[in-house]
Scaffold this motif. Structure first.
Motif, short mmCIF file in Angstrom:
data_model
loop_
_atom_site.label_atom_id
_atom_site.label_comp_id
_atom_site.label_asym_id
_atom_site.label_seq_id
_atom_site.Cartn_x
_atom_site.Cartn_y
_atom_site.Cartn_z
N LEU A 1 0.82 -1.21 0.00
CA LEU A 1 0.00 0.00 0.00
C LEU A 1 0.85 1.26 0.00
CD1 LEU A 1 -2.88 -0.96 2.46
CD2 LEU A 1 -3.00 -0.72 -0.02
N ALA A 2 1.92 1.27 0.77
CA ALA A 2 2.78 2.45 0.84
C ALA A 2 3.46 2.74 -0.50
CB ALA A 2 3.81 2.28 1.94
N GLU A 3 3.76 1.70 -1.26
CA GLU A 3 4.48 1.84 -2.52
C GLU A 3 3.55 2.06 -3.72
OE1 GLU A 3 6.75 -1.74 -2.59
OE2 GLU A 3 8.04 -1.07 -0.94
N ARG A 4 2.24 1.87 -3.54
CA ARG A 4 1.29 2.00 -4.64
C ARG A 4 1.10 3.46 -5.00
NH1 ARG A 4 -2.51 4.02 -6.62
NH2 ARG A 4 -2.85 5.25 -4.74
N TRP A 5 1.22 3.77 -6.27
CA TRP A 5 0.93 5.10 -6.77
C TRP A 5 0.43 4.98 -8.19
CZ3 TRP A 5 4.14 7.75 -10.49
CH2 TRP A 5 5.27 7.03 -10.89
N ILE B 1 -4.81 -10.49 -10.72
CA ILE B 1 -5.41 -9.24 -10.24
C ILE B 1 -6.93 -9.28 -10.34
CG2 ILE B 1 -3.30 -7.95 -10.72
CD1 ILE B 1 -4.77 -6.52 -12.96
N PHE B 2 -7.44 -9.95 -11.36
CA PHE B 2 -8.89 -10.06 -11.47
C PHE B 2 -9.45 -11.12 -10.52
CE2 PHE B 2 -7.90 -7.51 -15.11
CZ PHE B 2 -8.86 -6.52 -14.98
N GLU B 3 -8.63 -12.06 -10.14
CA GLU B 3 -9.03 -13.00 -9.09
C GLU B 3 -9.16 -12.25 -7.76
OE1 GLU B 3 -10.06 -16.85 -7.54
OE2 GLU B 3 -10.11 -15.94 -9.53
N ALA B 4 -8.25 -11.32 -7.50
CA ALA B 4 -8.36 -10.49 -6.29
C ALA B 4 -9.66 -9.68 -6.32
CB ALA B 4 -7.15 -9.56 -6.18
N ALA B 5 -10.01 -9.13 -7.49
CA ALA B 5 -11.27 -8.38 -7.62
C ALA B 5 -12.46 -9.30 -7.36
CB ALA B 5 -11.37 -7.76 -9.01
N ARG B 6 -12.38 -10.50 -7.86
CA ARG B 6 -13.49 -11.46 -7.70
C ARG B 6 -13.79 -11.73 -6.23
NH1 ARG B 6 -14.70 -17.40 -8.24
NH2 ARG B 6 -12.57 -17.93 -7.73
N GLN C 1 -0.07 -4.20 -7.67
CA GLN C 1 1.15 -3.64 -7.09
C GLN C 1 2.05 -4.75 -6.54
OE1 GLN C 1 2.05 -0.36 -7.05
NE2 GLN C 1 3.98 -0.82 -6.05
N SER C 2 1.44 -5.73 -5.88
CA SER C 2 2.23 -6.83 -5.31
C SER C 2 2.85 -7.70 -6.39
CB SER C 2 1.38 -7.67 -4.35
OG SER C 2 0.50 -8.51 -5.07
N GLU C 3 2.27 -7.67 -7.60
CA GLU C 3 2.80 -8.45 -8.73
C GLU C 3 3.73 -7.63 -9.62
OE1 GLU C 3 -0.18 -10.60 -10.91
OE2 GLU C 3 -1.17 -11.29 -9.08
N GLY C 4 4.03 -6.39 -9.21
CA GLY C 4 4.96 -5.56 -9.98
C GLY C 4 4.33 -4.77 -11.11
N LEU C 5 3.01 -4.72 -11.16
CA LEU C 5 2.32 -3.92 -12.17
C LEU C 5 1.88 -2.61 -11.55
CD1 LEU C 5 0.10 -6.71 -13.76
CD2 LEU C 5 2.13 -5.64 -14.77
N HIS C 6 1.67 -1.62 -12.39
CA HIS C 6 1.19 -0.32 -11.91
C HIS C 6 -0.10 0.03 -12.62
CE1 HIS C 6 4.62 0.84 -9.41
NE2 HIS C 6 5.29 0.06 -10.24
#
Length: 191
Positions: A16-20, A39-44, A122-127
């Motif tokens: 969370l701190a690194e997300r921008w 990421i869409f599994e997280a949304a699900r 963010q945790s997977e290295g995407l922005h």
């Protein structure tokens, strides 16, 4: 001090701190097949009222016809940078169920789903960069959406690119330190 890491008044998890929300995306970066599944599994798995899961997504990779449709619906500065992202996603709230019963919390629930996917990304290295500046009706028409499906936002997804690819006005915003209102200003009442 890294200006991209949130300066918080209480500890946060690193993700969370690194997300921008960058505007500079790497035009050479592409997403391999299956790269967005997590990421869409997280949304699900985001919470929703009555477990209704009133969110839908249109996912389009750069170079596709769907990507071009989404990109053409973007307004203002969004058109100058978002086309460099590896993917554009339309975030849609299902405001009524199939029988026409209103889902008054659909937009809130969609927001939770998008928040979950942004943290996972963010945790997977995407922005990601979420945008409200788009033509909702153009999206409705381009994708022949039923009236019960409300396009709420568009998200650009990819790897960070260089500042030089942005117009000067956006370079300054991209490099500026992140700022937020003080926590005390966000809490209206505390007993």
């Amino acid at each position: 001090m890294n200006p991209r890491i949130a300066q918080t008044s209480a500890p946060l998890i690193d993700t969370l701190a690194e997300r921008w929300s960058p505007r500079s995306f790497d035009t050479e970066h592409s997403l391999p097949e299956g790269a967005l599944r997590g990421i869409f599994e997280a949304a699900r798995w985001a919470p929703s009222a009555n477990n209704s899961q009133p969110w839908r997504f249109i996912i389009a990779r750069r170079g596709s016809e769907s990507f071009a449709k989404i990109e053409s619906s973007l307004l203002g500065f969004n058109q100058t940078w978002a086309g460099n992202a590896a993917a554009l996603v339309v975030n849609i709230a299902e405001t009524e169920d199939a029988e026409g019963k209103a889902r008054p919390w659909a937009e809130y629930d969609l927001g939770q789903a998008v928040a979950h996917l942004s943290v996972q990304a963010q945790s997977e290295g995407l922005h990601l960069h979420q945008m409200g500046g788009f033509d909702r009706e153009a999206i409705r028409t381009a994708f022949e959406l039923e009236a019960r499906f409300l396009p709420v936002s568009v998200t650009a997804i990819g790897a960070i690119g260089s500042l030089e690819q942005l117009p000067e006005a956006l370079r300054e915003r991209e490099a500026a330190p992140r700022v937020r209102m003080p926590l005390e200003d966000l809490v209206l009442l505390r007993d």
